[in-house]
Design a protein around this motif. Structure first.
Motif: not given
Ligand code: GLU
Length: 305
Positions: A262-269
């Motif tokens: 989820l963090a990757w999908l949101a751009g956070l990782q």
């Protein structure tokens, strides 16, 4: 002063990846500011909400590692909703509105959320002698005409004349259920919520909610509407709803794997490296969160984008 945020899912079905992403972003926004964050289970629609969805929602959010300073069910806040209706009635703002959705569809004017706009045709009607409680018809609230100027934390301009765009909102349904638009405004204010973080699909309702706040003399929180997860449905893109429920995700991912994704999908990782929500607090900033919606597919085993 530390902020108060809230996550307010409707308990009309199981949590899906979009629900979990919204919860994560809302929680990070508050925690990164050292604030409090509440979980409000929005369960006012008797036709669609079920207690088992509420129970599962609480468990699924705990499973991904989110904690709340308080959890409340919206139906328990009924006295606040009634007081708000009393206030609106005392100021001559409530009127019965028998106009049906079919009639509005016939009128054929689209509202910004894709539904049918209401043309305020019932404004001249009076409440029954017994007041709003005695009405067997839907009740609407007469808003002030004119543009509400509003800027989202993301920079988006949410300015809108809600009376022209949507028409006066229903505040109490024919079956007596309090509408989302009224309850959300009353409950946020009663809990002292000063930051509302939620999906972009609700952004067009914000001007209506601010107009209601003004009539009720309530403060206006800061708003931040974020990206959505979308899925292809035929030729159209739709909010990623229902294609895969949290219970299924839990059978295929560990909590840390799902949070990392989820963090990757949101751009956070930059990768979907497994992590816990609390690992993301220090580095959280809206400037790092993707602005564009993400197209996601459930393969039967994995979420891919
Ligand atoms: N209950 C609404 C939903 O699940 C969201 C309410 C809000 O965040 O204002 O779509």
């Amino acid at each position: 002063m530390a902020c108060i945020g809230r996550f307010a899912p409707s308990t009309t079905g199981p949590a899906h990846p979009g629900t979990l992403l919204a919860a994560l972003l809302c929680w990070l926004d508050a925690r990164q500011r050292g604030g409090r964050v509440l979980l409000r289970l929005e369960d006012l629609d008797p036709d669609r909400c079920r207690p088992e969805y509420a129970t599962a929602m609480v468990a699924d959010l705990a499973w991904i590692g989110l904690d709340w300073d308080a959890t409340v069910s919206q139906h328990a806040l009924h006295a606040h909703h009634e007081a708000a209706l009393d206030h609106l009635a005392a100021h001559g703002r409530l009127y019965p509105s028998p106009t049906t959705r079919t009639e509005l569809a016939h009128l054929g004017r689209r509202a910004p959320d894709g539904g049918w706009a209401y043309d305020n045709r019932d404004r001249g009607r009076d409440l029954p002698a017994g007041g709003w409680r005695a009405s067997g018809e839907p009740l609407r609230c007469r808003l002030d005409d004119g543009i509400i100027t509003l800027r989202d934390g993301s920079g988006d301009d949410l300015a809108q004349d809600p009376v022209a765009a949507f028409g006066d909102p229903i505040v109490r349904r024919r079956d007596g259920a309090i509408s989302y638009q009224l309850a959300v405004v009353v409950d946020d204010a009663a809990a002292g919520v000063d930051r509302v973080v939620r999906g972009r699909d609700i952004a067009t309702s914000t001007a209506t909610q601010v107009a209601l706040q003004r009539l009720l003399g309530l403060p206006c929180p800061a708003y931040h509407h974020h990206l959505l997860l979308l899925e292809a449905r035929g030729k159209k893109l739709a909010k990623f709803h229902g294609a895969v429920a949290a219970a299924t995700l839990r059978a295929h991912y560990t909590a840390d794997e799902l949070v990392g994704l989820l963090a990757w999908l949101a751009g956070l990782q930059t990768t979907a490296m497994p992590c816990r929500p609390r690992d993301l607090i220090a580095g959280f900033a809206w400037g790092r969160v993707a602005r564009s919606d993400r197209l996601v597919t459930w393969t039967g085993e994995r979420l891919v984008s």
